[in-house]
Design an enzyme around this catalytic site. Structure first.
Site, PDB file in Angstrom:
ATOM      1  N   HIS A  25       0.667  -1.586  -0.015  1.00  0.00           N
ATOM      2  CA  HIS A  25      -0.220  -0.013  -0.338  1.00  0.00           C
ATOM      3  C   HIS A  25       0.969   1.522   0.350  1.00  0.00           C
ATOM      4  CE1 HIS A  25      -3.490  -2.957   1.955  1.00  0.00           C
ATOM      5  NE2 HIS A  25      -2.235  -2.791   2.281  1.00  0.00           N
ATOM      6  N   TYR A  26      -0.215   2.725  -0.252  1.00  0.00           N
ATOM      7  CA  TYR A  26       1.428   3.502  -0.503  1.00  0.00           C
ATOM      8  C   TYR A  26       0.550   4.111   0.853  1.00  0.00           C
ATOM      9  CZ  TYR A  26      -2.068   6.331  -3.664  1.00  0.00           C
ATOM     10  OH  TYR A  26      -3.031   7.120  -4.200  1.00  0.00           O
ATOM     11  N   THR A  27       0.727   5.185   2.159  1.00  0.00           N
ATOM     12  CA  THR A  27      -0.140   5.693   3.246  1.00  0.00           C
ATOM     13  C   THR A  27      -1.180   6.305   2.397  1.00  0.00           C
ATOM     14  OG1 THR A  27       1.886   7.209   3.335  1.00  0.00           O
ATOM     15  CG2 THR A  27       2.111   5.232   5.076  1.00  0.00           C
ATOM     16  N   GLU A  90       3.571  -0.973   3.919  1.00  0.00           N
ATOM     17  CA  GLU A  90       2.896   0.498   3.383  1.00  0.00           C
ATOM     18  C   GLU A  90       4.096   0.771   2.870  1.00  0.00           C
ATOM     19  OE1 GLU A  90      -0.565   2.446   3.666  1.00  0.00           O
ATOM     20  OE2 GLU A  90      -1.418   0.585   5.112  1.00  0.00           O
ATOM     21  N   HIS A 132      -2.531  -2.385  -2.825  1.00  0.00           N
ATOM     22  CA  HIS A 132      -4.110  -1.543  -2.654  1.00  0.00           C
ATOM     23  C   HIS A 132      -4.448  -0.790  -2.781  1.00  0.00           C
ATOM     24  CE1 HIS A 132      -6.930  -1.916   0.545  1.00  0.00           C
ATOM     25  NE2 HIS A 132      -8.023  -2.396  -0.924  1.00  0.00           N
TER      26      HIS A 132
END
Length: 132
Positions: A25-27, A90, A132
Site C-alpha cells: 500500500h502507499y500511505t 505500507e 492495494h
C-alpha cells in the site's frame, strides 16, 4: 536488508490463517509522522506489519504472526478478508490527495530486500504479491 526499527501498533489480533500473500500500500498521508500516528491510533483500527519511510527506514509495527488491519474488506483469488493471510507493507507516499511523488531510491532499495525476504520465508508466489 536494512535494520528493522521497532514501532509497535496496538492494532492487531490473532492470525487465523497461514501467510500466503503480501499486500503493498502507499500511505496516502502527508508524511511518515502522520502515517505512524494513524497506524498506531487505537481508534483508527488500522495497522500494517511494516512501514517503509522515504529515507529507507523500515519500521516493524505488527509481528508477522499477528493479523494487522490493512486490507479492509477484501477478496483475492477465492480468499476473503485478506488480512487473515497477508503481510501488509505500507510505503510512505502522500498519494494523489496530497501531492503524489515518485518513490525515492532509498525507499525502493529498502523495500526490495524486505519483500524478497518475506516472500522466501513464507513461500509467497508472485501472483499473491498485490498492490492495494
Amino acid at each position: 536488508m536494512v535494520p528493522l526499527i521497532d514501532c509497535p501498533s496496538p492494532n492487531h489480533d490473532e492470525r487465523p490463517s497461514a501467510i500466503s500473500m503480501i499486500v503493498l500500500h502507499y500511505t496516502g498521508m502527508a508524511d511518515s509522522e502522520a502515517a505512524i500516528a494513524k497506524l498506531c491510533d487505537p481508534e483508527a483500527k488500522l495497522s500494517c506489519h511494516y512501514l517503509v519511510t522515504e529515507d529507507g527506514q523500515v519500521l516493524i509495527m505488527v509481528p508477522e504472526d499477528r493479523r494487522a488491519w490493512h486490507a479492509g474488506k477484501s477478496y483475492w483469488r477465492g480468499h476473503t478478508n485478506i488480512n487473515d493471510c497477508s503481510i501488509g507493507i505500507e510505503i510512505v507516499n502522500p498519494g494523489h490527495d496530497h501531492g503524489y511523488r515518485d518513490f525515492p531510491e532509498a525507499q525502493i532499495e529498502a523495500l526490495i530486500p524486505l519483500l524478497s525476504d518475506i516472500k522466501e520465508r513464507h513461500h509467497v508466489t508472485r501472483g499473491n504479491i498485490v498492490g492495494h
